[in-house]
Design an enzyme around this catalytic site. Structure first.
Site, mmCIF file in Angstrom:
data_model
loop_
_atom_site.group_PDB
_atom_site.id
_atom_site.type_symbol
_atom_site.label_atom_id
_atom_site.label_comp_id
_atom_site.label_asym_id
_atom_site.label_seq_id
_atom_site.Cartn_x
_atom_site.Cartn_y
_atom_site.Cartn_z
ATOM 1 N N GLY A 53 -4.251 -4.278 5.842
ATOM 2 C CA GLY A 53 -3.182 -3.987 6.786
ATOM 3 C C GLY A 53 -3.462 -2.693 7.527
ATOM 4 O O GLY A 53 -4.181 -1.823 7.025
ATOM 5 N N GLU A 92 -11.018 0.565 -3.678
ATOM 6 C CA GLU A 92 -11.350 0.221 -2.301
ATOM 7 C C GLU A 92 -12.004 1.411 -1.592
ATOM 8 O O GLU A 92 -11.484 2.531 -1.637
ATOM 9 C CB GLU A 92 -10.048 -0.189 -1.591
ATOM 10 N N LYS A 127 -2.901 4.993 -2.620
ATOM 11 C CA LYS A 127 -3.938 5.732 -1.923
ATOM 12 C C LYS A 127 -4.357 6.906 -2.797
ATOM 13 O O LYS A 127 -3.495 7.564 -3.391
ATOM 14 C CB LYS A 127 -3.383 6.245 -0.588
ATOM 15 N N LYS A 129 -10.024 -7.368 7.730
ATOM 16 C CA LYS A 129 -9.079 -7.000 8.784
ATOM 17 C C LYS A 129 -9.681 -7.515 10.086
ATOM 18 O O LYS A 129 -10.764 -7.064 10.474
ATOM 19 C CB LYS A 129 -8.940 -5.476 8.873
ATOM 20 N N SER A 173 0.870 -1.169 0.000
ATOM 21 C CA SER A 173 0.000 0.000 0.000
ATOM 22 C C SER A 173 0.909 1.222 0.000
ATOM 23 O O SER A 173 1.680 1.423 0.935
ATOM 24 C CB SER A 173 -0.880 -0.026 1.254
ATOM 25 N N LYS A 225 -0.957 -1.066 -4.517
ATOM 26 C CA LYS A 225 -2.147 -0.261 -4.194
ATOM 27 C C LYS A 225 -1.678 1.153 -3.941
ATOM 28 O O LYS A 225 -0.712 1.360 -3.199
ATOM 29 C CB LYS A 225 -2.825 -0.856 -2.959
ATOM 30 N N ASP A 266 -7.134 2.913 -3.271
ATOM 31 C CA ASP A 266 -7.894 2.943 -2.011
ATOM 32 C C ASP A 266 -8.159 4.399 -1.650
ATOM 33 O O ASP A 266 -7.220 5.188 -1.483
ATOM 34 C CB ASP A 266 -7.079 2.262 -0.896
ATOM 35 N N ASP A 289 -13.830 -1.905 2.613
ATOM 36 C CA ASP A 289 -12.941 -2.049 3.768
ATOM 37 C C ASP A 289 -13.699 -1.539 4.995
ATOM 38 O O ASP A 289 -14.364 -2.318 5.696
ATOM 39 C CB ASP A 289 -11.646 -1.262 3.492
HETATM 40 C C1 NPQ Z 1 -6.465 0.792 4.629
HETATM 41 N N1 NPQ Z 1 -4.167 0.563 5.555
HETATM 42 O O1 NPQ Z 1 -6.422 -0.196 3.934
HETATM 43 C C2 NPQ Z 1 -5.486 1.068 5.753
HETATM 44 C C3 NPQ Z 1 -5.571 2.441 6.199
HETATM 45 C C4 NPQ Z 1 -4.748 2.829 7.380
HETATM 46 C C5 NPQ Z 1 -2.023 -0.151 4.728
HETATM 47 O O2 NPQ Z 1 -3.501 1.100 3.468
HETATM 48 C C6 NPQ Z 1 -2.783 3.824 11.867
HETATM 49 C C7 NPQ Z 1 -3.939 3.100 12.102
HETATM 50 C C8 NPQ Z 1 -2.399 4.073 10.587
HETATM 51 C C9 NPQ Z 1 -4.723 2.719 11.045
HETATM 52 C C10 NPQ Z 1 -2.798 3.894 8.196
HETATM 53 C C11 NPQ Z 1 -3.309 0.574 4.513
HETATM 54 C C12 NPQ Z 1 -3.173 3.650 9.515
HETATM 55 C C13 NPQ Z 1 -4.357 2.973 9.744
HETATM 56 C C14 NPQ Z 1 -3.579 3.475 7.159
HETATM 57 C C15 NPQ Z 1 -5.127 2.572 8.667
HETATM 58 O O3 NPQ Z 1 -7.378 1.551 4.429
HETATM 59 MG MG MG Z 2 -8.470 0.466 2.984
#
Ligand code: NPQ
Ligand code: MG
Length: 370
Positions: free
Chosen positions: A291, A214, A164, A263, A136, A162, A189, A239
């Site tokens: 994640g 996403e 953002k 998750k 990501s 992926k 995402d 998600d």
């Molecule tokens: C997601 N993660 O899929 C999340 C979003 C995310 C790896 O893209 C602290 C706690 C930091 C929660 C960073 C990825 C975070 C978090 C990103 C969640 O949407």
């Molecule tokens: Mg996400």
């Protein structure tokens, strides 16, 4: 069968190797609660995925600390469980707070697996010896920075990229990646940054052949995702919206998504995550493991869960070194040149915690016995 005799909470802060930016925030370090459960002479570990701010979800480290200490601990301490799948139902009186519940529930699974001297994946029903790993990539300061990150991760062997997105960092970012890297496995995402009024803008992503988009719309909005999915060709993956088994069933019934991100922290732990995995499998919906910038401890839990059969797409489960140097485990999670991570074979989560590092990173502690 296992008993929970002692619960410890540690508030831990680790610096991130690089900042991570989503549509909701930019962070430079990760603060989280580590849960230890002692029983029958062994210790189980779980990592809470709540953030410092209520931006990804309503929970924060402070709410999770409060709810675990004052409500969940009294429910589990001194109790004997026949199986870790019984932990989540035993917390039913507490509404919501899935991240708080999951941290405790997952520690119980680790404890139970260690008691049986079995790898966690075996207890969960995993069928793979390795999982496919994706990355990501956060929002960058420039398209050049983005291209540099994508190049590095493809080079490392990751199976899917992926990126953002948010309004103002979407079509041009995807266009730049496709122009430079061609037909790589690519997805986006949005972390709920759009509304249905942006449907035309999101439809403009269709021509890039993305694996999925996403969570484009609000975290609690399943109906609009269904309307959006009718208007765009790119498969929608949910998600934030998939906070329970029922939410997954509703989303599938409404055709709000074609893919689901699982998750365990968002769902209340491994048992609920497995139920969502099974519901999706029964409806032909592929799932992948999300994640939350976990340390090696939470990351190891994710790897075991992702070894279940319907996790058929690469997950957001990357190497430790992408986030934390050093990690709390030694050795860290490694990704092979072909973009896979082996499922640990030792008892429980099967990774070795460096307790000196844990101690050095601990800001606060709470220790309570039955
Ligand atoms: C997601 N993660 O899929 C999340 C979003 C995310 C790896 O893209 C602290 C706690 C930091 C929660 C960073 C990825 C975070 C978090 C990103 C969640 O949407
Ligand atoms: Mg996400």
């Amino acid at each position: 069968m296992f008993s929970i005799e002692r619960l410890r909470l540690r508030l831990i802060r680790l610096p991130l190797v690089a900042f991570f930016e989503t549509s909701f925030s930019r962070i430079y370090d990760k603060t989280f609660i580590l849960v230890s459960l002692d029983g029958n002479g062994v210790e189980g570990l779980g990592e809470c995925v709540a953030d410092t701010d209520p931006y990804y979800s309503a929970e924060t480290n402070v709410t999770a600390w409060h709810v675990i200490k004052d409500f969940i601990a009294p429910l589990v301490l001194g109790r004997t469980y026949a199986h870790p799948r019984d932990v989540f139902p035993s917390l039913a009186r507490v509404r919501g707070h899935h991240m708080a519940k999951a941290a405790v529930e997952m520690a119980a699974w680790d404890l139970a697996a260690r008691l049986q001297n079995a790898p966690l994946g075996q207890l969960l029903g995993g069928t793979r010896t390795e999982i496919a790993s994706g990355v990501s990539i956060g929002i960058q300061d420039s398209l050049d920075d983005l291209a540099g990150k994508v190049a590095r991760e493809l080079d490392a062997g990751y199976r899917r990229i992926k990126i953002k997105i948010k309004p103002g960092w979407d079509v041009a970012a995807v266009e730049a990646v496709r122009a430079r890297f061609g037909a790589i496995p690519l997805m986006v995402d949005a972390n709920a940054a759009y509304t249905l009024a942006d449907a035309d803008r999101l439809a403009a992503l269709d021509r890039f052949g993305l694996m999925m988009i996403e969570q484009p719309l609000e975290y609690d909005d399943v109906r609009d995702h269904a309307a959006l999915q009718r208007r765009i060709a790119t498969p929608v993956c949910l998600d934030e919206s998939i906070h329970s088994v029922r939410a997954a069933e509703d989303a599938i019934a409404l055709a709000a998504c074609r893919i689901v991100n699982i998750k365990p922290g968002r769902l209340g732990g491994h048992a609920e995550a497995i139920r969502v995995h099974d519901v999706c499998a029964a409806h032909g919906i592929p799932v992948w493991h999300g994640g939350m910038l976990e340390s090696g401890i939470g990351r190891a839990h994710n790897i075991h869960l992702a070894s279940l059969p319907n996790f058929s797409l690469p997950g957001d489960i990357a190497a430790s070194r992408r986030y934390f140097v050093p990690d709390l485990i030694e050795p860290g999670i490694e990704v092979s040149r072909d973009g896979t991570v082996p499922v640990p074979t030792g008892p429980g989560i099967g990774v070795t915690v460096d307790w000196d590092r844990v101690a050095a990173a601990t800001l606060e502690m709470h220790d309570v016995k039955a």
